[in-house]
Design a protein around this motif. Structure first.
Motif, PDB file in Angstrom:
ATOM      1  N   ASP A 162       0.834  -1.201   0.000  1.00  0.00           N
ATOM      2  CA  ASP A 162       0.000   0.000   0.000  1.00  0.00           C
ATOM      3  C   ASP A 162       0.870   1.253   0.000  1.00  0.00           C
ATOM      4  OD1 ASP A 162      -2.253  -1.570   0.025  1.00  0.00           O
ATOM      5  OD2 ASP A 162      -2.567  -1.401   2.193  1.00  0.00           O
ATOM      6  N   PHE A 163       1.941   1.217   0.780  1.00  0.00           N
ATOM      7  CA  PHE A 163       2.857   2.352   0.829  1.00  0.00           C
ATOM      8  C   PHE A 163       3.481   2.607  -0.542  1.00  0.00           C
ATOM      9  CE2 PHE A 163       7.369   3.556   1.155  1.00  0.00           C
ATOM     10  CZ  PHE A 163       7.223   4.850   1.613  1.00  0.00           C
ATOM     11  N   LEU A 164       3.983   1.548  -1.185  1.00  0.00           N
ATOM     12  CA  LEU A 164       4.631   1.724  -2.488  1.00  0.00           C
ATOM     13  C   LEU A 164       3.650   2.205  -3.548  1.00  0.00           C
ATOM     14  CD1 LEU A 164       6.966  -1.411  -2.542  1.00  0.00           C
ATOM     15  CD2 LEU A 164       7.652   0.976  -2.304  1.00  0.00           C
ATOM     16  N   LEU A 165       2.428   1.643  -3.546  1.00  0.00           N
ATOM     17  CA  LEU A 165       1.417   2.084  -4.521  1.00  0.00           C
ATOM     18  C   LEU A 165       1.025   3.539  -4.297  1.00  0.00           C
ATOM     19  CD1 LEU A 165      -0.878  -1.067  -4.774  1.00  0.00           C
ATOM     20  CD2 LEU A 165       0.641  -0.145  -6.537  1.00  0.00           C
ATOM     21  N   SER A 166       0.863   3.934  -3.036  1.00  0.00           N
ATOM     22  CA  SER A 166       0.495   5.332  -2.771  1.00  0.00           C
ATOM     23  C   SER A 166       1.658   6.262  -3.111  1.00  0.00           C
ATOM     24  CB  SER A 166       0.069   5.519  -1.318  1.00  0.00           C
ATOM     25  OG  SER A 166       1.171   5.406  -0.444  1.00  0.00           O
ATOM     26  N   LEU A 167       2.885   5.796  -2.905  1.00  0.00           N
ATOM     27  CA  LEU A 167       4.052   6.610  -3.242  1.00  0.00           C
ATOM     28  C   LEU A 167       4.139   6.838  -4.750  1.00  0.00           C
ATOM     29  CD1 LEU A 167       6.620   7.940  -2.049  1.00  0.00           C
ATOM     30  CD2 LEU A 167       7.796   5.786  -2.520  1.00  0.00           C
ATOM     31  N   VAL A 168       3.956   5.767  -5.524  1.00  0.00           N
ATOM     32  CA  VAL A 168       4.000   5.892  -6.987  1.00  0.00           C
ATOM     33  C   VAL A 168       2.834   6.745  -7.476  1.00  0.00           C
ATOM     34  CG1 VAL A 168       3.800   4.595  -9.143  1.00  0.00           C
ATOM     35  CG2 VAL A 168       5.285   3.762  -7.328  1.00  0.00           C
TER      36      VAL A 168
END
Length: 198
Positions: A129-135
């Motif tokens: 979730d963190f990586l998707l929200s970051l991208v």
């Protein structure tokens, strides 16, 4: 075979051929870094950055060249029996064993993504979730907004202390490309079994 499958094989082959042909030249970067390391140790003050830079370049060379190696059939095989088999038998065996490779690469990608999230300062239980929200933030709101989501960036414990996230991103990209190439090889083997591809 459906045209979409043939298009997938062509697109993945072209992309990995392009990336692999560029990644081949990283060996010269590696040679230059190691040569500079040797020269600086003998004639100048030894540099702190050469060993880790050589390691990072070697990782990029290996994982970005891996999909091209799979495509060219240059990967290591246990050729005790395989070399004597007919092309159809090879296609059957390859179509079956590729799932073991994809499983291994999937586990490797999972670990790489979790490690990448950690290196970007995320210490929670939902790294994806963190990586998707970051991208998503990067593409919708820009670099500054994405930078605000980052935490304490992981650094190497050596004297040079480089950030580790760039090489972890390269590792994840290379493993993802290997998964895509493995799927293309599976479709190619199915095409060979059906007599559509040679």
């Amino acid at each position: 075979m459906p045209r979409v499958i043939l298009g997938y094989i062509s697109a993945i082959d072209a992309m990995n051929r392009f990336i692999g042909r560029i990644a081949m030249y990283l060996i010269f970067v590696l040679i230059a870094v190691l040569l500079w390391s040797s020269v600086s140790k003998v004639f100048l003050t030894p540099t702190m950055w050469t060993l880790e830079t050589a390691q990072f370049v070697m990782v990029a060379y290996f994982v970005l060249g891996g999909p091209y190696s799979i495509q060219m059939g240059s990967n290591v095989r246990m050729d005790l029996f395989y070399g004597d088999w007919s092309p159809k038998t090879k296609a059957w065996v390859d179509a079956f064993t590729v799932f073991f490779l994809i499983f291994y690469l999937g586990v490797l990608l999972y670990g790489g993504l979790v490690s990448t999230a950690y290196s970007l300062g995320y210490f929670g239980n939902e790294p994806f979730d963190f990586l998707l929200s970051l991208v998503g933030t990067f593409f919708t709101e820009g670099t500054a907004a994405a930078g605000d989501k980052l935490g304490f960036l992981e650094r190497s414990p050596t004297a040079w202390r480089p950030w580790l996230w760039p090489i972890k991103v390269v590792l994840c990209l290379g493993v993802l490309l290997m998964i895509l190439q493995s799927l293309a090889e599976f479709f190619r083997d199915v095409g060979r079994l059906r007599g559509v591809l040679d």
